[in-house]
Design an enzyme around this catalytic site. Structure first.
Site, mmCIF file in Angstrom:
data_model
loop_
_atom_site.group_PDB
_atom_site.id
_atom_site.type_symbol
_atom_site.label_atom_id
_atom_site.label_comp_id
_atom_site.label_asym_id
_atom_site.label_seq_id
_atom_site.Cartn_x
_atom_site.Cartn_y
_atom_site.Cartn_z
ATOM 1 N N ARG A 230 -69.624 2.593 10.255
ATOM 2 C CA ARG A 230 -70.022 3.828 10.501
ATOM 3 C C ARG A 230 -71.603 3.896 10.348
ATOM 4 O O ARG A 230 -72.322 3.155 9.652
ATOM 5 C CB ARG A 230 -69.329 4.758 9.361
ATOM 6 C CG ARG A 230 -67.883 5.370 9.519
ATOM 7 C CD ARG A 230 -67.587 5.949 10.813
ATOM 8 N NE ARG A 230 -66.417 6.438 10.949
ATOM 9 C CZ ARG A 230 -65.494 5.909 11.675
ATOM 10 N NH1 ARG A 230 -65.680 4.603 12.311
ATOM 11 N NH2 ARG A 230 -64.099 6.158 11.775
ATOM 12 N N GLU A 259 -74.514 10.724 15.324
ATOM 13 C CA GLU A 259 -73.874 10.567 16.419
ATOM 14 C C GLU A 259 -73.489 12.020 16.943
ATOM 15 O O GLU A 259 -73.146 12.772 16.239
ATOM 16 C CB GLU A 259 -72.440 9.724 16.505
ATOM 17 C CG GLU A 259 -72.739 8.341 16.310
ATOM 18 C CD GLU A 259 -71.582 7.471 16.156
ATOM 19 O OE1 GLU A 259 -70.452 8.158 16.660
ATOM 20 O OE2 GLU A 259 -71.533 6.362 15.418
ATOM 21 N N HIS A 277 -70.585 3.575 20.340
ATOM 22 C CA HIS A 277 -69.601 3.641 19.527
ATOM 23 C C HIS A 277 -68.143 3.256 20.244
ATOM 24 O O HIS A 277 -67.144 4.204 20.451
ATOM 25 C CB HIS A 277 -69.567 4.812 18.909
ATOM 26 C CG HIS A 277 -68.330 5.150 17.908
ATOM 27 N ND1 HIS A 277 -68.567 6.019 16.594
ATOM 28 C CD2 HIS A 277 -67.576 4.268 17.294
ATOM 29 C CE1 HIS A 277 -67.774 5.855 15.882
ATOM 30 N NE2 HIS A 277 -66.979 4.751 16.167
#
Length: 310
Positions: A230, A259, A277
């Site tokens: 993450r 993000e 991602h």
């Protein structure tokens, strides 16, 4: 047919599996999500989201028929589990469904960073040949530190070991099934030992900035950092400073703080590799996550234990 609120974008071929079983409310962005809950909250039986998108206590309260809350992948840090459990909702995730895909991507990022593949490609296009370029190390004998030796971390370790790397790891506590690896009781101690560092730990408050300026300093000027966990696990400002100053050699990141906006501090650095991602995304992995969700719902409807409960 029960009604499913779908908060993650998926390809038509995989959505077709859901449409066979549920009325699907597609809400892959903030505007459509808010509109769907405002207009259809009373109809929603199930929610399929992911860890970064989450589902809030207010949204749970707004859905009186909600019975099951699911995260698409392994992460679930932004699902309000306390609110879900207070309502008696079933909660599950997609643990294991994309582990191989994420581990593959992690090794691809590490190889690309250590071997400087983007930089070498750019140099070739600029007219430089190998004699003008610095030598890059191979993997054999390099020490790889893995922050988080869970399902994904273990698959990264096995792939790295096949390249001849020596494996160390940091978890909250040692694993008794991690033969051939070395345990370190802090991320700093692991980074001090390692040549390269891969972050594969869950997100959330407990791991926020687990890779900070101190860990990067311990990794040192020859080290490479990979993050497929993450974005919150890495201090972006500290990483940008370390990269710009040459205090580490390179970084390859699939996840970012803030993000889906790209990390502005890193965009101008030529020793950074960035992907959007996608480490856990492949046709096989997405199909597996959808099938796992369906299996969890089916188990719940039969009154059986969930396949991958949270």
């Amino acid at each position: 047919m029960p009604t499913l609120l779908l908060l993650v974008p998926i390809a038509a071929e995989h959505k077709a599996l859901l449409l066979e079983r549920y009325h699907v409310i597609d809400a892959p962005d903030a505007a459509s999500r808010a509109a769907a809950i405002a207009a259809r909250a009373a109809d929603i039986d199930f929610v399929l989201t992911n860890g970064s998108t989450g589902f809030t206590a207010d949204e749970i309260d707004a859905c009186p028929r909600l019975k099951l809350l699911a995260a698409q992948g392994a992460g679930y840090e932004n699902l309000d589990l306390a609110a879900a459990r207070a309502r008696g909702l079933a909660c599950c995730n997609g643990a294991g469904t994309n582990d191989d895909c994420v581990a593959d991507h992690a090794l691809a990022l590490l190889l690309s960073s250590v071997r400087a593949l983007p930089q070498q490609g750019a140099a070739l296009r600029a007219g430089l040949w190998r004699d003008a370029l610095p030598l890059r190390p191979n993997f054999g004998g390099r020490r790889l530190g893995i922050v988080g030796l869970g399902g994904i971390g273990r698959k990264i370790a096995s792939r790295a070991a096949a390249f001849g790397m020596v494996i160390g790891y940091h978890n909250r506590r040692p694993r008794h099934d991690a033969d051939g690896t070395t345990y370190f009781d802090s991320a700093t101690a692991l980074a001090d030992w390692a040549d390269d560092l891969v972050v594969a730990t869950p997100g959330g408050a407990a791991t926020r900035h687990i890779v900070d300026a101190g860990v990067l300093a311990a990794l040192g000027p020859g080290g490479h950092l990979v993050n497929i966990a993450r974005g919150s696990c890495v201090d972006t400002a500290a990483l940008a400073e370390a990269l710009a100053a040459g205090r580490i050699a390179g970084a390859a990141l699939d996840v970012y703080e803030g993000e889906p906006q790209p990390p502005r501090e890193l965009l101008g650095l030529d020793n950074v590799i960035l992907t959007p991602h996608v480490a856990g995304w492949s046709p096989q992995a997405i199909r597996a996550t959808v099938e796992n969700f369906i299996a969890n719902v089916d188990a719940w409807e039969r009154g059986e234990p969930l396949r991958t409960p949270i």
